[in-house]
Design an enzyme around this catalytic site. Sequence first.
Site, short mmCIF file in Angstrom:
data_model
loop_
_atom_site.label_atom_id
_atom_site.label_comp_id
_atom_site.label_asym_id
_atom_site.label_seq_id
_atom_site.Cartn_x
_atom_site.Cartn_y
_atom_site.Cartn_z
N GLY A 55 -10.52 6.27 7.53
CA GLY A 55 -10.33 4.85 7.22
C GLY A 55 -11.68 4.19 7.13
O GLY A 55 -12.69 4.77 7.53
N CYS A 82 -11.96 12.32 10.36
CA CYS A 82 -12.95 11.27 10.09
C CYS A 82 -12.73 10.07 11.02
O CYS A 82 -12.91 10.20 12.21
CB CYS A 82 -12.91 10.90 8.61
SG CYS A 82 -14.44 10.14 8.09
N TYR A 83 -12.31 8.93 10.51
CA TYR A 83 -12.07 7.79 11.42
C TYR A 83 -11.11 8.18 12.54
O TYR A 83 -11.30 7.82 13.70
CB TYR A 83 -11.52 6.58 10.65
CG TYR A 83 -11.19 5.41 11.56
CD1 TYR A 83 -12.19 4.58 12.04
CD2 TYR A 83 -9.88 5.18 11.99
CE1 TYR A 83 -11.91 3.55 12.92
CE2 TYR A 83 -9.58 4.16 12.86
CZ TYR A 83 -10.59 3.34 13.33
OH TYR A 83 -10.31 2.32 14.19
N HIS A 169 -13.59 16.07 5.70
CA HIS A 169 -12.26 15.96 5.07
C HIS A 169 -11.74 17.32 4.62
O HIS A 169 -12.07 17.79 3.53
CB HIS A 169 -12.33 15.01 3.86
CG HIS A 169 -12.52 13.59 4.27
ND1 HIS A 169 -11.48 12.78 4.68
CD2 HIS A 169 -13.63 12.83 4.37
CE1 HIS A 169 -11.93 11.60 5.01
NE2 HIS A 169 -13.25 11.60 4.83
N GLU A 171 -8.91 17.99 3.57
CA GLU A 171 -7.87 17.83 2.55
C GLU A 171 -8.43 17.79 1.12
O GLU A 171 -7.68 17.92 0.17
CB GLU A 171 -7.04 16.56 2.83
CG GLU A 171 -7.74 15.22 2.65
CD GLU A 171 -8.56 14.78 3.87
OE1 GLU A 171 -8.96 15.64 4.67
OE2 GLU A 171 -8.82 13.57 4.00
N ASP A 227 11.12 11.76 -14.14
CA ASP A 227 11.80 11.33 -12.91
C ASP A 227 13.26 10.98 -13.15
O ASP A 227 14.15 11.45 -12.45
CB ASP A 227 11.08 10.13 -12.27
CG ASP A 227 9.62 10.45 -11.98
OD1 ASP A 227 9.29 11.64 -11.92
OD2 ASP A 227 8.83 9.51 -11.82
N LYS A 369 5.19 14.10 -7.51
CA LYS A 369 5.49 14.40 -8.91
C LYS A 369 5.66 15.90 -9.18
O LYS A 369 6.61 16.31 -9.84
CB LYS A 369 4.35 13.85 -9.78
CG LYS A 369 4.66 13.82 -11.24
CD LYS A 369 5.57 12.67 -11.55
CE LYS A 369 5.86 12.49 -13.00
NZ LYS A 369 6.52 11.21 -13.24
#
Length: 511
Positions: A55, A82-83, A169, A171, A227, A369
């Site tokens: 963040g 991180c944060y 990070h 990710e 969708d 998606k």
Amino acid sequence: MIKEMILVLDFGGQYNQLIARRVREFNVYCEVHNYDISIDEIKAKNPKGIVLTGGPNSVYEENSPKLSMEIYKLGVPILGLCYGAQMMTHQFGGKVSTAPVSEFGKAGLIIDGRDGILSDVLDNTTCWMSHVDYISDIPNGFEIVAHTSDCPVAVMENREDDLYAIQFHPEVNHTDEGPKILKNFVTNICGCKGEWKMDSYAEEQIKLIRDKVKGGKVLCALSGGVDSSVAAVLLSKAIGSQLTCVFVDHGLLRKDEALEVERIFGAGGDYDLNFIKVDAQKRYYDKLKGITEPEEKRKIIGEEFIRVFEEEAKKIGTVDYLVQGTIYPDVIESGLGKSAVIKSHHNVGGLPDYVDFKEIIEPLRMLFKDEVRSLGRELGLPDYLVNRQPFPGPGLGIRIIGEVTEEKVIIVQEADAIYREELDKSGVVANQYFAALTNMRSVGVMGDFRTYDYAIVLRAVTTTDFMTAESANLPWDLLEKVTTRIVNEVEHVNRVFYDLTGKPPGTIEFE
Ligand code: XMP
């Protein structure tokens, strides 16, 4: 129903959705919520593990967001990123300070301990750092298990209490061993088995829909996009002709698209449902006459859609349920910041005020998606439909710069069909590509005659999230071929441009 889940608590980081995506790649269901979700809600969700995101704040700011200490006492493994890592340090009595060297970018990770979250992680692997503050003193009970040359605590863990903290990070793609680290957390530490798969999801949803709808009537606005098509097929498999799909041809679709939608979903098609096609082209062209301002065009197209849909719904009478193809990125709450509205997006949503129904069904609400696409494949939808690139709700209306007329729609449809055909054949990969009609006419020469005709602009972008994009590097031969075909085959076009602008400063669409 959902046997195991990982909860991501959002502290305003830019990668919150990405963390959820990564966890789901291990076939483990994952939800993102604001960090201030109540303890009772967390208990009800019964997560196998919790991830605290990064963040923009510093833990020492007065109003910086903090996790409730109760959550640490749940006995659920917690991973701070991180944060999230700095906050955990601060809350457990360690020290966070401004780093002498802020790190933004790649760093080499030196591993000091492989017994916990860094099991099997290679030494000197690249990780992606993005921080000003860092952990300078670890709290009691924690142990440093990795560092970098500028960051003494890149990873720390307290295996007894199942608390883990990572400064970088894992990710993002730039962290080479990121997937392994996250998998260690999800599988080894949280004990998830990875049973969240699309075939079982389809079965579960079909059963849920049947139990809910029983003998009721269901209405679905079908746009032909991924969708709404997947949602319609799921409903049709569950309740057959209790489902009515309304498909509005607003005359702003791509070439032959309306026919394709009708072929798949209409009478004699592959699915059991009531299909209503509304030919509203003329209505739209009339409404758009003389309108040139992009936002005004968007509003007219959106509102007219609601009017048409409402009229059809009235003919059907009261329905019990309305289906919406909402997907997870539309749902994720991220209350810490609001971005400026650049364009008012119109989707086949926002109908509830206008249609007489009791409840909404959103069978794709939990899916990203690519998960919607794999569900579509699971349900037997053809590849070309499931793999479709995004197409905006206002359709060609925003790919014709300036006033929309029937003649211009035909020009852009033809040019776009040629471009897509050639690009598909060439094997070049772009995430979104289309032709648009500039509002510019210029002088040219064809045979012995002067022409004064329109210019087409071709756009192709590569992007992962459609928030930023780069112009795709298309082969010159391909561009030449498309240009020649368009000026030869499409009447009233005598010039073709290729747009090299990225986003920002451009947007993907032209209006
Ligand atoms: P922009 O033009 O904002 O587009 O860079 C980003 C992505 O969003 C799509 N787009 C829309 N999608 N309704 C939609 O459903 C809209 O009004 C709309 N406008 C843009 C665009 O095609 C791209 O994928």
